[in-house]
Design a protein around this motif. Structure first.
Motif, PDB file in Angstrom:
ATOM      1  N   THR A 140      45.331  36.667  43.877  1.00 19.08           N
ATOM      2  CA  THR A 140      45.758  38.029  43.565  1.00 19.08           C
ATOM      3  C   THR A 140      45.557  38.930  44.765  1.00 19.08           C
ATOM      4  N   LEU A 194      44.976  42.031  44.051  1.00 14.53           N
ATOM      5  CA  LEU A 194      44.122  43.028  43.405  1.00 14.53           C
ATOM      6  C   LEU A 194      42.691  42.517  43.336  1.00 14.53           C
ATOM      7  N   PHE A 195      41.969  42.641  44.455  1.00 16.04           N
ATOM      8  CA  PHE A 195      40.595  42.180  44.502  1.00 16.04           C
ATOM      9  C   PHE A 195      39.846  43.047  45.507  1.00 16.04           C
ATOM     10  N   GLN A 207      38.988  48.293  44.579  1.00 13.67           N
ATOM     11  CA  GLN A 207      40.279  47.770  44.141  1.00 13.67           C
ATOM     12  C   GLN A 207      40.092  46.490  43.333  1.00 13.67           C
ATOM     13  N   GLY A 208      40.773  46.423  42.200  1.00 12.04           N
ATOM     14  CA  GLY A 208      40.743  45.202  41.404  1.00 12.04           C
ATOM     15  C   GLY A 208      39.376  44.834  40.877  1.00 12.04           C
ATOM     16  N   VAL A 246      39.449  42.607  37.892  1.00  8.12           N
ATOM     17  CA  VAL A 246      39.701  41.189  38.124  1.00  8.12           C
ATOM     18  C   VAL A 246      38.404  40.488  38.511  1.00  8.12           C
ATOM     19  N   ALA A 250      42.876  36.211  48.170  1.00 12.55           N
ATOM     20  CA  ALA A 250      43.251  37.616  47.968  1.00 12.55           C
ATOM     21  C   ALA A 250      43.911  38.174  49.225  1.00 12.55           C
ATOM     22  N   HIS A 254      46.702  36.959  38.979  1.00 11.21           N
ATOM     23  CA  HIS A 254      46.616  38.277  38.341  1.00 11.21           C
ATOM     24  C   HIS A 254      47.671  39.215  38.914  1.00 11.21           C
ATOM     25  N   TYR A 255      48.329  39.942  38.023  1.00 14.39           N
ATOM     26  CA  TYR A 255      49.398  40.890  38.307  1.00 14.39           C
ATOM     27  C   TYR A 255      50.686  40.103  38.546  1.00 14.39           C
ATOM     28  N   ASP A 283      52.424  39.094  42.841  1.00 15.62           N
ATOM     29  CA  ASP A 283      51.383  38.071  42.870  1.00 15.62           C
ATOM     30  C   ASP A 283      51.710  36.861  42.003  1.00 15.62           C
ATOM     31  N   ARG A 326      49.066  42.944  33.748  1.00 12.41           N
ATOM     32  CA  ARG A 326      48.023  43.950  33.646  1.00 12.41           C
ATOM     33  C   ARG A 326      48.504  45.384  33.444  1.00 12.41           C
TER      34      ARG A 326
END
Length: 409
Positions: A8, A10-11, A19-20, A23, A42, A117-118, A122, A142
């Motif tokens: 992802t 988003l981390f 951010q993230g 997750v 990521a 994730h997302y 992603d 999400r």
């Protein structure tokens, strides 16, 4: 033990440490089960030095590889092309992820499943990656990846194609599942696993001390999130004109900060608005427990973690009635939903909340229904089933192939 690769953009990273966070928290709770180990892929954006991308932060400071908590986290760069990036980014992201995974495998790493994730870009890139490397993949939707991005035809086609090829689909609220069904995804392929809240980090103890430390002397409400138009901070600032006995703190950073500051000045409420900047999870917990109420005036949300975080600290909420939010704010102990998404809606919602203010202990008790336990168990069931099914198919194929080549047949 299952070995998973969480993939992802988003981390948390050194440029954007918050951010993230949702997750990272979900992954941490999953690994705490003792049944899963994980590494994190990521990628972070890369642009030529002459291109300004102010919202990205100092991504040049993000290391290519780091240890974050118990995980190895890899931050390869992927090309982002302004203006046309929406359709190109899934491909550039896939190429970066492919090269990184090749290196990881060459170093002896093995994975049972990709946990993406997302959905866009992603998930689209992760599904393509999984097919190339012969791995099962689960994609979690999400929020804007499903309630906004599919409004564009090309991304919608990519999302639907990825959804058909993924081995498992997760949404963080029923509203997102309903939207995916509307887009054409079979209902039985989608599992709702709502985000939980860390009840040990977000708790109500120490409220008086937190208020003293933060200097809260009057009724104080908060608005938390990235400073962009969609998060609706401008509605909360404008509502202060109708709430003369109320102060506002805003936690978050983003491109709209200067405009929001000017708005507060133009409305004559700047002396009652405090911009706190970006806060980590522990700092946010202090703010939540010190607040009298949290306001979320977003126009789009999947499952807004800030709502449960505030409730776990005993702080009720006023929230816009969008997407998954009515699933979070479902009882009076949680707070109230706004009747309209504007300054009047915020002001009316705040007035309604304080006219029948729930007991803070009741708000905390409501939040305790949303621990991570159910989500973790749901993931474990899904991941184990998918991996077992993949192994059974591979075993069957190998058996058939062996029989076909046996000289005794």
């Amino acid at each position: 033990m299952l070995s998973i690769l969480t993939a992802t953009t988003l981390f948390p990273n050194d440029a954007k440490p918050t951010q993230g966070a949702f997750v990272a928290t979900r992954l941490a709770k999953l690994c705490e089960s003792g049944e899963v180990s994980a590494e994190v892929l990521a990628p972070v954006p890369w642009l030529p030095p002459f291109v300004r991308y102010r919202d990205a932060g100092r991504l040049d400071l993000v290391p290519r590889h780091t240890q974050r908590g118990p995980w190895n986290v890899w931050h390869p760069r992927y090309l982002v092309i302004p203006k046309i990036g929406m359709t190109v980014t899934p491909h550039t992201l896939y190429l970066t992820m492919r090269n990184a995974l090749r290196r990881m495998i060459a170093e002896g790493r093995r994975f049972d499943l990709i946990d993406a994730h997302y959905f866009y870009p992603d998930g689209v890139a992760a599904v393509r990656l999984a097919r190339e490397f012969g791995l099962p993949v689960v994609v979690t939707a999400r929020g804007t990846d499903i309630n906004l991005i599919p409004e564009f035809p090309t991304p919608r086609r990519m999302i639907l194609n990825a959804a058909r090829q993924a081995d498992g689909l997760i949404t963080v609220c029923q509203a997102l599942k309903d939207r995916m069904i509307e887009l054409g995804v079979a209902a039985e392929r989608i599992t709702v696993l709502r985000n939980g809240v860390d009840l040990s980090l977000f708790h109500p103890e120490g409220r008086d001390g937190a208020r003293r430390q933060l200097g809260f002397q009057r009724r104080t409400i908060g608005s938390v999130g990235w400073l962009i138009e969609r998060k609706g901070h401008h509605h909360v600032i404008a509502a202060l004109a109708k709430l003369p006995d109320t102060d506002l703190v805003i936690a978050g950073e983003g491109p709209e900060r200067a405009r929001l500051e000017r708005l507060a000045v133009s409305l004559g409420v700047a002396d009652r608005v405090r911009f706190m900047g970006s806060l980590d999870q522990r700092q946010l917990a202090e703010v939540y427990r010190a607040l009298d109420a949290l306001v979320l005036a977003s126009s789009r949300e999947g499952w807004a973690n800030v709502l449960l975080e505030a409730m776990a600290c005993g702080t009720p909420v006023v929230a816009s009635s969008v997407w998954g939010t009515p699933e979070v704010v479902a009882e009076p102990a949680a707070g109230v939903l706004m009747r309209s998404l504007d300054a009047d809606g915020v002001a009316e919602g705040v007035a309604a909340l304080f006219s029948k203010l729930p007991d803070r202990a009741a708000t905390r008790a409501y939040a305790e229904q949303f621990s991570w336990d159910a989500t973790t168990q749901g993931q474990l069931r899904m991941f184990k089933r998918i991996v077992a099914e993949r192994q059974a198919r591979q075993h069957h194929i190998a058996t058939v192939a062996a029989r076909a080549t046996s000289p005794h047949l």
